[in-house]
Design an enzyme around this catalytic site. Sequence first.
Site, PDB file in Angstrom:
ATOM      1  N   ARG A  46      11.258  -8.865  -4.007  1.00  0.00           N
ATOM      2  CA  ARG A  46      10.490  -7.660  -3.658  1.00  0.00           C
ATOM      3  C   ARG A  46      11.435  -6.586  -3.116  1.00  0.00           C
ATOM      4  NH1 ARG A  46       6.813 -11.758  -1.915  1.00  0.00           N
ATOM      5  NH2 ARG A  46       7.383 -11.597   0.284  1.00  0.00           N
ATOM      6  N   LYS A 137      -1.509   5.748   5.003  1.00  0.00           N
ATOM      7  CA  LYS A 137      -2.553   5.696   3.980  1.00  0.00           C
ATOM      8  C   LYS A 137      -3.621   4.675   4.341  1.00  0.00           C
ATOM      9  CE  LYS A 137      -3.009   3.193   0.093  1.00  0.00           C
ATOM     10  NZ  LYS A 137      -2.726   2.599  -1.217  1.00  0.00           N
ATOM     11  N   GLU A 178      -7.955   8.340   1.569  1.00  0.00           N
ATOM     12  CA  GLU A 178      -8.172   7.886   0.187  1.00  0.00           C
ATOM     13  C   GLU A 178      -9.546   7.249  -0.012  1.00  0.00           C
ATOM     14  OE1 GLU A 178      -5.317   5.041  -1.339  1.00  0.00           O
ATOM     15  OE2 GLU A 178      -6.204   5.079  -3.333  1.00  0.00           O
ATOM     16  N   LYS A 220      -6.467  11.853  -1.109  1.00  0.00           N
ATOM     17  CA  LYS A 220      -6.056  11.076  -2.284  1.00  0.00           C
ATOM     18  C   LYS A 220      -7.314  10.583  -2.999  1.00  0.00           C
ATOM     19  CE  LYS A 220      -3.313   7.079  -3.720  1.00  0.00           C
ATOM     20  NZ  LYS A 220      -2.025   6.407  -3.569  1.00  0.00           N
TER      21      LYS A 220
HETATM   22  P1  13P Z   1      -2.769   3.377  -8.351  1.00  0.00           P
HETATM   23  O1  13P Z   1      -2.143   4.704  -8.737  1.00  0.00           O
HETATM   24  O2  13P Z   1      -2.200   2.209  -9.074  1.00  0.00           O
HETATM   25  O3  13P Z   1      -4.277   3.456  -8.359  1.00  0.00           O
HETATM   26  O4  13P Z   1      -2.339   3.119  -6.841  1.00  0.00           O
HETATM   27  C1  13P Z   1      -2.406   4.139  -5.951  1.00  0.00           C
HETATM   28  C2  13P Z   1      -2.760   3.630  -4.605  1.00  0.00           C
HETATM   29  O5  13P Z   1      -2.023   3.796  -3.667  1.00  0.00           O
HETATM   30  C3  13P Z   1      -4.041   2.941  -4.423  1.00  0.00           C
HETATM   31  O6  13P Z   1      -4.325   2.802  -3.072  1.00  0.00           O
END
Ligand code: 13P
Length: 341
Positions: A46, A137, A178, A220
Amino acid sequence: MNLSELNKVANAMVKPGKGILAADESTSTIKKRFDAIGVESSADARRDYRELLFGSAEAMKNHISGVILYDETIRQNAKDGTPLVKLIEKAGSLPGIKVDQGTKPLSFSPGEVITEGLDGLRERLAEYRGLGAKFAKWRAVIDIGEGIPSWNCIKANMHALARYAALCQEQEIVPIVEPEVLMDGAHDADRCYAVTEWVLKTLYVELFETKVALEGTVLKPNMVISGKKSAKRASVEEVAEKTVRVLKACVPSAVPGIAFLSGGQSEEEATAHLDAINRIGGLPWKLTFSYGRALQAAPQKAWLGKAENVAAAQRAFAHRARMNGLASEGRWSATLEKKAA
Ligand code: 13P
């Protein structure tokens, strides 16, 4: 709260021509990605993979404004001992951190989930800030299906997002907010529009009530798109038009920028949609990418866990980052994809 500093960071995250690399896959999610390319998911593998991405000078310097990290990664060092966070900073990019702790079934709401992670969050944010995180996030997940989403699910998840965002700002960290409406269902783009509108309207009421300063946030969202199992596919133009329309109806202009998730779209689809959205123009916010899968699928395929493939994987990453950088300014075209291939 130092709002002018938070606003400066939020603006840097959505700088024209750049976007965010979502490299915050949890240990179980990255294992799925590694399984697909036949790589065993050890801590070293990773680390090697993420070092490959963050050390990719061309992509990082020119097109990646910030990187979302996972708890393990923000504490890891590159092979030569340099913290991975320093590698990101050296490229002129901002380190960020995923702070939600994933989803659990929402009680008495079959088929729906609630995102957890508020307990102890203030202390965790303070620690992450010390480790170099400038933004965070939290992902809320709303599924579309028969009888769902419920108001209970939307209300609970948007309230949690707002509480997270307030804690971030209190700790001088910019929250990426998000609320993801999933594209897994059989619904069409109009149903996605209606649910996205409901979710975003609720979110901005919650953010107001929680006293979050919008100038120090980044949204987001999902795009307004047909569900994967829908027979009725919305065109690129329709996705762009409906996405812009719902954002104009719901997102205050105090928000500096919007960085879309890719959510399972193919790499080129995610780029074409972002480009078409930006071609509409005349909008109060910057519109860019915060892609996970749509930025990493190509480098993963090129890498396959082998040291001799690192340069090819970095080239694949640089190409995808450049295509999305162009799309963030409405300057991408399908011919550029073909030329590179
Ligand atoms: P994806 O662009 O693969 O949807 O991932 C973005 C992300 O951070 C989801 O929380």
